[in-house]
Design an enzyme around this catalytic site. Structure first.
Site, PDB file in Angstrom:
ATOM      1  N   TRP A 103     -32.087   5.589  43.449  1.00 53.40           N
ATOM      2  CA  TRP A 103     -30.979   6.074  42.825  1.00 53.40           C
ATOM      3  C   TRP A 103     -31.298   6.837  41.673  1.00 53.40           C
ATOM      4  O   TRP A 103     -30.692   8.055  41.510  1.00 53.40           O
ATOM      5  CB  TRP A 103     -29.931   5.136  42.292  1.00 53.40           C
ATOM      6  CG  TRP A 103     -29.761   4.086  43.453  1.00 53.40           C
ATOM      7  CD1 TRP A 103     -30.027   2.869  43.627  1.00 53.40           C
ATOM      8  CD2 TRP A 103     -29.023   4.567  44.929  1.00 53.40           C
ATOM      9  NE1 TRP A 103     -29.665   2.341  44.982  1.00 53.40           N
ATOM     10  CE2 TRP A 103     -29.030   3.556  45.550  1.00 53.40           C
ATOM     11  CE3 TRP A 103     -28.521   5.733  45.287  1.00 53.40           C
ATOM     12  CZ2 TRP A 103     -28.567   3.232  47.002  1.00 53.40           C
ATOM     13  CZ3 TRP A 103     -27.872   5.794  46.357  1.00 53.40           C
ATOM     14  CH2 TRP A 103     -27.944   4.888  47.163  1.00 53.40           C
ATOM     15  N   ASP A 172     -26.716   4.693  34.804  1.00 51.94           N
ATOM     16  CA  ASP A 172     -26.110   4.241  35.621  1.00 51.94           C
ATOM     17  C   ASP A 172     -26.260   2.751  35.829  1.00 51.94           C
ATOM     18  O   ASP A 172     -27.465   2.331  35.856  1.00 51.94           O
ATOM     19  CB  ASP A 172     -27.097   4.793  36.907  1.00 51.94           C
ATOM     20  CG  ASP A 172     -26.266   4.274  38.210  1.00 51.94           C
ATOM     21  OD1 ASP A 172     -25.479   3.258  38.340  1.00 51.94           O
ATOM     22  OD2 ASP A 172     -26.695   4.912  39.277  1.00 51.94           O
ATOM     23  N   LYS A 196     -20.390  -3.748  43.434  1.00 48.81           N
ATOM     24  CA  LYS A 196     -21.412  -4.949  43.100  1.00 48.81           C
ATOM     25  C   LYS A 196     -20.880  -5.878  42.385  1.00 48.81           C
ATOM     26  O   LYS A 196     -20.747  -7.027  42.593  1.00 48.81           O
ATOM     27  CB  LYS A 196     -22.729  -4.274  42.728  1.00 48.81           C
ATOM     28  CG  LYS A 196     -23.410  -3.173  43.791  1.00 48.81           C
ATOM     29  CD  LYS A 196     -24.321  -2.513  43.140  1.00 48.81           C
ATOM     30  CE  LYS A 196     -24.696  -1.415  44.079  1.00 48.81           C
ATOM     31  NZ  LYS A 196     -25.153  -1.598  45.249  1.00 48.81           N
TER      32      LYS A 196
END
Length: 361
Positions: A103, A172, A196
């Site tokens: 990511w 993030d 999540k």
């Protein structure tokens, strides 16, 4: 309804059962209004209350300072990979990134479209099995911010603390937000996809310091400006109503558990149980270096790929689902976010011991 299994999936991930049951009722008839939540206008007083309560509870749980805006956006966390540099790096300004997995790698690629990006650290050569320690990298003096991913779902690594730097942090936190306390005042932007630890896919949380709303270049489209959404309290266009509602219910659930400090203790206990099972045997091997281990995602391997396939299949047969590792590193992965119950870890650990006995390498 069939028996519920233990869902180790990395995202969308397991949610509190009581939240799911309440959502099932409210989808049909929200608070005895005679209309389902997903049919309701986002500008109705009922939904406006839902959104306001969700923001208030997020602010309380994260202790978000008043000079920060909370935005409920669409487009997934991946959209933030370009929105952040688009809004903050006008005239090809510089930013520093730490590359600790898939990511961050994707974010770096997008950021380079808009600015001068310095990658100060990368663990790609070791299959992203660790995050850096302070002192292993240098943040450029002329960087606008230091960007990092706090938890790496695929590789099972996590920054134990925020990087030490005088520069503004951008993070993030998609896979570990609200799993432990965070000093929001150290950050310019925190963002997280909900699927999540917060709720279903569809809403991305952006926490942004107010002064950054006025840094956007003139050529940035209206919908891609943070200020557009901040000025309208995330109601510039129709928001992802259902996802915001479920997130709000998850936040209420988290408060009932005792808040972030209590859930951190619970998360550490769950992770310690599983890491102990891995470390006690040469049969199971964790992917992440010990100092970089995640308490959210635990990636591990067995002696052979064939045994891993058998392990995953037999685990699923007894209600331990979603243990297949990411295709980039294979093996197994147990994602044990806030809502994952302790007894699911206990059942997995017991299965691991039996499987090792019955399937010698």
């Amino acid at each position: 309804m069939g028996d519920r299994v233990f869902n180790f999936s990395p995202g969308p991930a397991t949610l509190p059962l009581e939240v799911l049951e309440k959502a099932g009722k409210d989808v049909v008839d929200f608070q005895d209004t005679g209309i389902g939540l997903i049919e309701m206008s986002h500008r109705s007083k009922e939904f406006m209350t839902v959104a306001a309560d969700a923001e208030a509870n997020l602010r309380e749980l994260m202790n978000i300072p008043q000079n920060y805006k909370v935005l409920f956006l669409q487009g997934g966390a991946s959209s933030q990979f370009f929105m952040i540099p688009m809004n903050l790096l006008g005239d090809k300004k510089k930013a520093t990134y730490l590359d600790t997995g898939t990511w961050s790698n994707k974010a770096i690629k997008e950021a380079r479209i808009f600015g001068d990006i310095d990658v100060a650290f990368s663990s790609e050569d070791s299959s992203f099995n660790r995050v850096p320690e302070d002192g292993e990298y240098t943040v450029s003096e002329d960087s606008e911010y230091l960007y990092y991913v706090s938890n790496n779902t695929i590789y099972g690594t996590q920054f134990p603390t925020a990087p030490s730097t005088s520069k503004m942090l951008v993070c993030d936190m998609s896979s570990d937000i609200l799993s432990r306390p965070v000093d929001v005042s150290r950050y310019g932007i925190i963002f997280a996809g909900a699927q999540k630890n917060l709720g279903p896919a569809g809403v991305t949380i952006v926490i942004i310091r107010e002064d950054l709303l006025d840094t956007t270049p003139e050529n940035v489209p209206t919908m891609l400006r943070y200020k557009t959404h901040a000025d309208k309290d995330s109601m510039f266009n129709t928001p992802p109503c259902f996802s915001i509602y479920v997130m709000g219910e998850v936040l209420k659930w988290l408060k009932r558990q005792g808040g972030v400090e209590a859930i951190e203790k619970h998360n550490k206990e769950k992770a310690a149980m599983l890491y102990e099972a891995i470390d006690q045997s040469d049969y199971y091997r964790g992917h992440a270096e010990t100092a970089s281990r995640s308490i959210m995602n635990i990636s591990f391997n067995l002696p052979t790929p064939e045994l891993e396939v058998k392990f995953i299949a037999e685990a699923a047969a007894i209600g331990l689902n979603g243990l297949k590792g990411h295709r980039s590193i294979g093996g197994c992965r147990a994602s044990i976010y806030n809502a994952f119950p302790r007894n699911g870890i206990e059942k997995l650990v017991a299965f691991m011991r039996v499987f090792e006995t019955n399937n010698p390498a």
